[in-house]
Motif scaffolding. Structure first.
Motif, PDB file in Angstrom:
ATOM      1  N   LYS A  77       0.741  11.533  -3.769  1.00  0.00           N
ATOM      2  CA  LYS A  77       0.044  12.815  -3.832  1.00  0.00           C
ATOM      3  C   LYS A  77      -1.378  12.722  -3.298  1.00  0.00           C
ATOM      4  O   LYS A  77      -2.341  13.136  -3.931  1.00  0.00           O
ATOM      5  CB  LYS A  77       0.048  13.354  -5.268  1.00  0.00           C
ATOM      6  CG  LYS A  77       1.433  13.699  -5.760  1.00  0.00           C
ATOM      7  CD  LYS A  77       1.398  14.319  -7.132  1.00  0.00           C
ATOM      8  CE  LYS A  77       2.806  14.626  -7.583  1.00  0.00           C
ATOM      9  NZ  LYS A  77       2.859  15.171  -8.916  1.00  0.00           N
ATOM     10  N   GLY A  78      -1.507  12.116  -2.110  1.00  0.00           N
ATOM     11  CA  GLY A  78      -2.796  12.064  -1.448  1.00  0.00           C
ATOM     12  C   GLY A  78      -3.726  10.961  -1.916  1.00  0.00           C
ATOM     13  O   GLY A  78      -4.816  10.809  -1.393  1.00  0.00           O
ATOM     14  N   LYS A  79      -3.324  10.205  -2.935  1.00  0.00           N
ATOM     15  CA  LYS A  79      -4.168   9.111  -3.426  1.00  0.00           C
ATOM     16  C   LYS A  79      -3.598   7.786  -2.954  1.00  0.00           C
ATOM     17  O   LYS A  79      -2.402   7.555  -3.029  1.00  0.00           O
ATOM     18  CB  LYS A  79      -4.235   9.136  -4.953  1.00  0.00           C
ATOM     19  CG  LYS A  79      -4.926  10.356  -5.496  1.00  0.00           C
ATOM     20  CD  LYS A  79      -5.033  10.292  -7.000  1.00  0.00           C
ATOM     21  CE  LYS A  79      -5.720  11.530  -7.518  1.00  0.00           C
ATOM     22  NZ  LYS A  79      -5.853  11.519  -8.972  1.00  0.00           N
ATOM     23  N   LYS A  80      -4.472   6.938  -2.502  1.00  0.00           N
ATOM     24  CA  LYS A  80      -4.056   5.635  -1.991  1.00  0.00           C
ATOM     25  C   LYS A  80      -4.078   4.617  -3.123  1.00  0.00           C
ATOM     26  O   LYS A  80      -5.031   4.519  -3.874  1.00  0.00           O
ATOM     27  CB  LYS A  80      -4.995   5.186  -0.880  1.00  0.00           C
ATOM     28  CG  LYS A  80      -4.654   3.855  -0.272  1.00  0.00           C
ATOM     29  CD  LYS A  80      -5.653   3.512   0.830  1.00  0.00           C
ATOM     30  CE  LYS A  80      -5.387   2.146   1.393  1.00  0.00           C
ATOM     31  NZ  LYS A  80      -6.346   1.802   2.439  1.00  0.00           N
ATOM     32  N   SER A  81      -3.008   3.858  -3.235  1.00  0.00           N
ATOM     33  CA  SER A  81      -2.922   2.771  -4.199  1.00  0.00           C
ATOM     34  C   SER A  81      -2.628   1.486  -3.463  1.00  0.00           C
ATOM     35  O   SER A  81      -1.832   1.469  -2.534  1.00  0.00           O
ATOM     36  CB  SER A  81      -1.786   3.015  -5.190  1.00  0.00           C
ATOM     37  OG  SER A  81      -2.248   3.647  -6.328  1.00  0.00           O
ATOM     38  N   TYR A 114       0.975   5.732  -0.857  1.00  0.00           N
ATOM     39  CA  TYR A 114       0.235   6.954  -1.096  1.00  0.00           C
ATOM     40  C   TYR A 114       1.050   7.832  -2.039  1.00  0.00           C
ATOM     41  O   TYR A 114       2.222   8.082  -1.814  1.00  0.00           O
ATOM     42  CB  TYR A 114      -0.011   7.703   0.223  1.00  0.00           C
ATOM     43  CG  TYR A 114      -0.956   6.963   1.133  1.00  0.00           C
ATOM     44  CD1 TYR A 114      -2.311   7.240   1.094  1.00  0.00           C
ATOM     45  CD2 TYR A 114      -0.499   5.982   2.000  1.00  0.00           C
ATOM     46  CE1 TYR A 114      -3.197   6.556   1.909  1.00  0.00           C
ATOM     47  CE2 TYR A 114      -1.375   5.298   2.828  1.00  0.00           C
ATOM     48  CZ  TYR A 114      -2.728   5.594   2.776  1.00  0.00           C
ATOM     49  OH  TYR A 114      -3.591   4.912   3.584  1.00  0.00           O
ATOM     50  N   THR A 165       0.860  -1.178   0.000  1.00  0.00           N
ATOM     51  CA  THR A 165       0.000   0.000   0.000  1.00  0.00           C
ATOM     52  C   THR A 165       0.896   1.227   0.000  1.00  0.00           C
ATOM     53  O   THR A 165       1.836   1.318   0.777  1.00  0.00           O
ATOM     54  CB  THR A 165      -0.883   0.023   1.264  1.00  0.00           C
ATOM     55  OG1 THR A 165      -1.610  -1.191   1.333  1.00  0.00           O
ATOM     56  CG2 THR A 165      -1.853   1.183   1.231  1.00  0.00           C
TER      57      THR A 165
END
Length: 89
Positions: free
Chosen positions: A76-80, A74, A72
Motif C-alpha cells: 500500500k505504497g509503503k516500502k519495507s 511494497y 524488498t
C-alpha cells in the motif's frame, strides 16, 4: 581520488567480475588481489545461487563468504525491507 581512499569496494558478479564468457580474467583477479593486499574489503553482489557464488568466491580466493538475502516489497505504497543473514562460509 586514489584506490586507497575507499575502505570497501562492491562489485556485481555478472558483467563486472565475470566477462561475457562467464570467466574471471587474469586482470580482474590481479586487480582484486591488489585491493585485498592493501587491506581494502572486496564485496560481491549477485542474484546468483549460493553454489554459483561460491565458485566465483573460491576462484578469487576469498576466505569468507556471507550470504545475505535482502527482500524488498511494497505494501500500500509503503516500502519495507527485510535483511536476513543466511549463512557463513
Amino acid at each position: 581520488m586514489r584506490v586507497e581512499d575507499f575502505k570497501k569496494y562492491l562489485f556485481d558478479i555478472d558483467g563486472t567480475i565475470l566477462n561475457t564468457k562467464e570467466e574471471i580474467s587474469a586482470k580482474t583477479k590481479d586487480s582484486i588481489r591488489i585491493l585485498i593486499d592493501k587491506g581494502i574489503e572486496v564485496l560481491l553482489a549477485t542474484g546468483r545461487s549460493l553454489q554459483e557464488t561460491l565458485q566465483v568466491a573460491e576462484e578469487l580466493e576469498f576466505s569468507l563468504l556471507l550470504r545475505l538475502i535482502v527482500l524488498t516489497w511494497y505494501i500500500k505504497g509503503k516500502k519495507s525491507v527485510k535483511i536476513t543473514l543466511n549463512n557463513f562460509y
